[in-house]
Design a protein around this motif. Sequence first.
Motif, mmCIF file in Angstrom:
data_model
loop_
_atom_site.group_PDB
_atom_site.id
_atom_site.type_symbol
_atom_site.label_atom_id
_atom_site.label_comp_id
_atom_site.label_asym_id
_atom_site.label_seq_id
_atom_site.Cartn_x
_atom_site.Cartn_y
_atom_site.Cartn_z
ATOM 1 N N ASN C 116 -10.864 8.455 5.964
ATOM 2 C CA ASN C 116 -9.695 7.623 5.618
ATOM 3 C C ASN C 116 -9.740 6.241 6.240
ATOM 4 O O ASN C 116 -8.724 5.721 6.692
ATOM 5 N N VAL C 117 -10.906 5.649 6.290
ATOM 6 C CA VAL C 117 -11.002 4.277 6.780
ATOM 7 C C VAL C 117 -12.109 3.598 5.971
ATOM 8 O O VAL C 117 -13.206 4.128 5.821
ATOM 9 N N GLU C 118 -11.759 2.445 5.406
ATOM 10 C CA GLU C 118 -12.645 1.764 4.461
ATOM 11 C C GLU C 118 -14.049 1.550 5.007
ATOM 12 O O GLU C 118 -15.033 1.652 4.284
ATOM 13 N N LEU C 119 -14.139 1.251 6.311
ATOM 14 C CA LEU C 119 -15.433 0.802 6.805
ATOM 15 C C LEU C 119 -16.527 1.869 6.829
ATOM 16 O O LEU C 119 -17.698 1.561 7.045
ATOM 17 N N LYS C 121 -17.693 3.046 4.372
ATOM 18 C CA LYS C 121 -18.568 2.682 3.247
ATOM 19 C C LYS C 121 -19.825 1.956 3.714
ATOM 20 O O LYS C 121 -20.868 2.027 3.064
ATOM 21 N N GLU C 128 -14.188 9.440 -2.332
ATOM 22 C CA GLU C 128 -12.801 9.091 -1.984
ATOM 23 C C GLU C 128 -12.341 9.763 -0.690
ATOM 24 O O GLU C 128 -11.643 9.170 0.104
ATOM 25 N N PHE C 187 -17.102 -0.938 15.059
ATOM 26 C CA PHE C 187 -15.758 -1.164 14.519
ATOM 27 C C PHE C 187 -14.986 0.158 14.515
ATOM 28 O O PHE C 187 -13.828 0.222 14.945
ATOM 29 N N TYR C 191 -11.580 0.957 16.495
ATOM 30 C CA TYR C 191 -10.403 1.270 15.674
ATOM 31 C C TYR C 191 -9.818 2.626 16.074
ATOM 32 O O TYR C 191 -8.602 2.774 16.242
ATOM 33 N N LEU C 195 -6.055 3.323 17.426
ATOM 34 C CA LEU C 195 -5.149 4.244 16.735
ATOM 35 C C LEU C 195 -4.673 5.358 17.662
ATOM 36 O O LEU C 195 -3.500 5.742 17.638
ATOM 37 N N LEU C 207 9.021 0.785 16.293
ATOM 38 C CA LEU C 207 8.900 -0.274 15.272
ATOM 39 C C LEU C 207 10.227 -1.013 15.129
ATOM 40 O O LEU C 207 10.269 -2.184 14.832
ATOM 41 N N GLU D 75 -15.053 -5.981 -5.145
ATOM 42 C CA GLU D 75 -13.614 -6.261 -5.039
ATOM 43 C C GLU D 75 -13.216 -7.584 -5.687
ATOM 44 O O GLU D 75 -12.105 -8.078 -5.465
ATOM 45 N N HIS D 95 -11.677 -7.535 7.154
ATOM 46 C CA HIS D 95 -11.348 -6.336 7.928
ATOM 47 C C HIS D 95 -11.321 -6.740 9.400
ATOM 48 O O HIS D 95 -12.335 -7.187 9.932
ATOM 49 N N ASN D 100 -6.154 -3.578 10.466
ATOM 50 C CA ASN D 100 -6.253 -2.158 10.115
ATOM 51 C C ASN D 100 -5.196 -1.323 10.840
ATOM 52 O O ASN D 100 -4.546 -0.474 10.238
ATOM 53 N N SER D 103 -1.814 -1.976 9.316
ATOM 54 C CA SER D 103 -1.717 -1.388 7.966
ATOM 55 C C SER D 103 -1.441 0.107 8.047
ATOM 56 O O SER D 103 -0.780 0.677 7.177
ATOM 57 N N GLU D 104 -1.954 0.761 9.089
ATOM 58 C CA GLU D 104 -1.745 2.192 9.245
ATOM 59 C C GLU D 104 -0.376 2.488 9.872
ATOM 60 O O GLU D 104 0.353 3.375 9.409
ATOM 61 N N TYR D 106 2.382 0.688 9.781
ATOM 62 C CA TYR D 106 3.486 0.336 8.889
ATOM 63 C C TYR D 106 3.248 0.830 7.459
ATOM 64 O O TYR D 106 4.007 0.495 6.555
ATOM 65 N N GLU D 108 3.531 3.731 5.892
ATOM 66 C CA GLU D 108 4.588 4.530 5.255
ATOM 67 C C GLU D 108 5.798 3.688 4.888
ATOM 68 O O GLU D 108 6.454 3.942 3.882
ATOM 69 N N ASN D 139 -4.983 2.474 -0.098
ATOM 70 C CA ASN D 139 -6.365 2.052 -0.309
ATOM 71 C C ASN D 139 -7.019 2.846 -1.442
ATOM 72 O O ASN D 139 -7.901 3.673 -1.221
ATOM 73 N N TRP D 140 -6.600 2.585 -2.680
ATOM 74 C CA TRP D 140 -7.161 3.307 -3.818
ATOM 75 C C TRP D 140 -8.655 3.053 -3.948
ATOM 76 O O TRP D 140 -9.108 1.915 -3.910
ATOM 77 N N ALA D 141 -9.414 4.128 -4.103
ATOM 78 C CA ALA D 141 -10.862 3.993 -4.254
ATOM 79 C C ALA D 141 -11.194 3.333 -5.596
ATOM 80 O O ALA D 141 -12.174 2.599 -5.718
ATOM 81 N N ASN D 165 -5.690 0.962 6.086
ATOM 82 C CA ASN D 165 -6.976 1.329 6.701
ATOM 83 C C ASN D 165 -8.150 0.582 6.099
ATOM 84 O O ASN D 165 -9.265 1.093 6.021
ATOM 85 N N HIS D 166 -7.893 -0.620 5.650
ATOM 86 C CA HIS D 166 -8.921 -1.352 4.936
ATOM 87 C C HIS D 166 -8.957 -2.824 5.381
ATOM 88 O O HIS D 166 -9.927 -3.263 5.978
#
Lengths: 207, 207, 207, 207
Positions: C116-119, C121, C128, C187, C191, C195, C207, D75, D95, D100, D103-104, D106, D108, D139-141, D165-166
């Motif tokens: 669940n983290v883009e990097l 890739k 997915e 990274f 990260y 987290l 928040l 992209e 990134h 990142n 984004s995680e 906040y 929800e 983060n839609w694939a 997460n991107h």
Amino acid sequence: MNSQWNELAAIKRELAARDWFPGTSGNLSIKVSEDPLTCLVTVSGKDKYKETESDFVLVDEDGRPLTDQGKPSAETVIHLEVYKKTDAGCSLHVHTLDNNVISELYGEKGSITFRNVELIKALDIWEEDGEFTIPIVENWADLPKLGKAISEKIKPDTKAVLIRNHGITVWGRNAFEAKRHLEACEFLFSYQLKLLHAKAANLKEVL
Amino acid sequence: MNSQWNELAAIKRELAARDWFPGTSGNLSIKVSEDPLTCLVTVSGKDKYKETESDFVLVDEDGRPLTDQGKPSAETVIHLEVYKKTDAGCSLHVHTLDNNVISELYGEKGSITFRNVELIKALDIWEEDGEFTIPIVENWADLPKLGKAISEKIKPDTKAVLIRNHGITVWGRNAFEAKRHLEACEFLFSYQLKLLHAKAANLKEVL
Amino acid sequence: MNSQWNELAAIKRELAARDWFPGTSGNLSIKVSEDPLTCLVTVSGKDKYKETESDFVLVDEDGRPLTDQGKPSAETVIHLEVYKKTDAGCSLHVHTLDNNVISELYGEKGSITFRNVELIKALDIWEEDGEFTIPIVENWADLPKLGKAISEKIKPDTKAVLIRNHGITVWGRNAFEAKRHLEACEFLFSYQLKLLHAKAANLKEVL
Amino acid sequence: MNSQWNELAAIKRELAARDWFPGTSGNLSIKVSEDPLTCLVTVSGKDKYKETESDFVLVDEDGRPLTDQGKPSAETVIHLEVYKKTDAGCSLHVHTLDNNVISELYGEKGSITFRNVELIKALDIWEEDGEFTIPIVENWADLPKLGKAISEKIKPDTKAVLIRNHGITVWGRNAFEAKRHLEACEFLFSYQLKLLHAKAANLKEVL
């Protein structure tokens, strides 16, 4: 003396690139002769992020200037104590955030000891369960007193001393070794702080 | 004016290398004449990570441009208040993460005081138990009001003022001193934050 | 061999700029021939922030030097295990604060898995709900034993191994890919730590 | 097209110096013509810390390459949605650790809003109690789906979107403005995280 000047200038340039001289702080020295003891030391109060022809001045064993580049750093006395007490050829004193935090956290204990971390090998600790200890002294405003307090903490295998809320003094037989020791100590300080925060926050429980 | 331009350009270059001008923020000035008061100040809205021939504009004591490089920074009024109230020859205003966090944490108290840390010597505090205080003002959107709020906080030994959730304004008799004060203040802010987190996390208990 | 030397020198320069060789730590290699296996590997104990004509030495499949630049890194055995077990063409070993912290936090679990983290890739995980795992081995002082422990952890899709309180060994089919994997892993380590701290501090509740 | 190429290359160089392209991540574009819509966009999979003559490729409004430098970033569809929905002339996607984490944290809530902090002025928020909001999308694939999700979040005053997460996609009417917005957003993310941690740790109680 030219080659020592160039070696010290090279180290100053590298430590400046790491931003280790905030607010003109820090001072560096390199031994030029053993007997009588003389060394090149940074001139007092200069911006160490800049390079000039009067960055260093030669001093004798009592810290008196032998050349006319300017006034030696007030903390020259500390460098001289190191040369008198050890086989050091180069001595570095810098203020960083993490060496200050560690000096304060462990100040009451009087020292910090590292073990079970690969990077202590950079300080020539090669045994499987070896450890590396840095004594911590109070930050006496009286500089000869501070120099003496540091001198008293130096055992045969000591490579660095922390001054509380002030910074590190670290040395080596030559400039290469002094810089290796300094880089390793700063890594160890930052690593220790990160590990302590991870432990205090019970990070393992939220894995 | 050439030499002041070059001094200010050199400081701008160094602070840019530290990444202290995010989003075109920050502004810098250097005094050119005392009577009448004139100073070079950064032109409004430019990317301070770049160098151009119109980076600075000369202004009079009311902030009116005397040369045609562009519009002076809207916060020129703050620099002018500093020159009118002190013996400053150079004034620096930058936004950093830690000066913003400190300004917010200590905002209600109205000031932050540092003691027992070597680096306050960079702010000319040499007594063994000396301390260094930075007043904090609210971030008034009305700039003349902000300038006046800052002016009112300036005592003879004041060297810097924090603006809440905004940044620091710091000065010195010349560019060298202003930069030394800024570097020292930023070190002290970051150190204070690290110490507070260590204390809040009870790090000493997990040593 | 010239082109491999230049590729390895370029990577060393880039990783040095990131300050990833504290205290002369770290070692790098690039495969020169497949059969018989030979590779260029960093010479032991040098300051990797500097560039010289003896930075790398060619070794055979048993780690014996084939050229006279100097003594190969003591950890050459690890690089050779990687080449023998995978299709790697380049292998990088560095010590960073965050790879050390992660290696210690997840050491008992024996591995860390990212999802669940883009990097991820950048490590060729494109599904997915794909995930990326790095095994963690104990930091055996005996280097052939350490090399074997690493070798045993290498599965067909393994791209990196963490050594506890020591650092990462990461590889790719060529220098470009090895560096991409290393940057992505670092990274991901940083990260993950950020987290975990956010979660442990219940940041969402304030928040 | 030469001038746009140079502008985009200059921004790429600056963001690379900030280490904002880990593991070949990130992509950048600049609009070349309005009608028909064409833009220069980064070529897929390259190491953005290096500069080459095939860093960017010209694409049409459907993302098809019009020159032969290589395959456009996967992209590209996101950049095109931005140009179609706004008056943007330049769009940046990077990134960073803190974008990142935000984004995680906040994610929800679906957005993050900044107020009471000077730096939102860099995003053209000048009112005394103004605020600045960044929507956050999953983060839609599937990239066209991601592009559409981003497009749907863009209101007239939107200047940036976070992908969970991107990373961030941020734009401006020209390269100067896009970079100013990006620098300001990254400052705001890091500041928000530092403030949240200070609050969660009750730092005010240990002052």
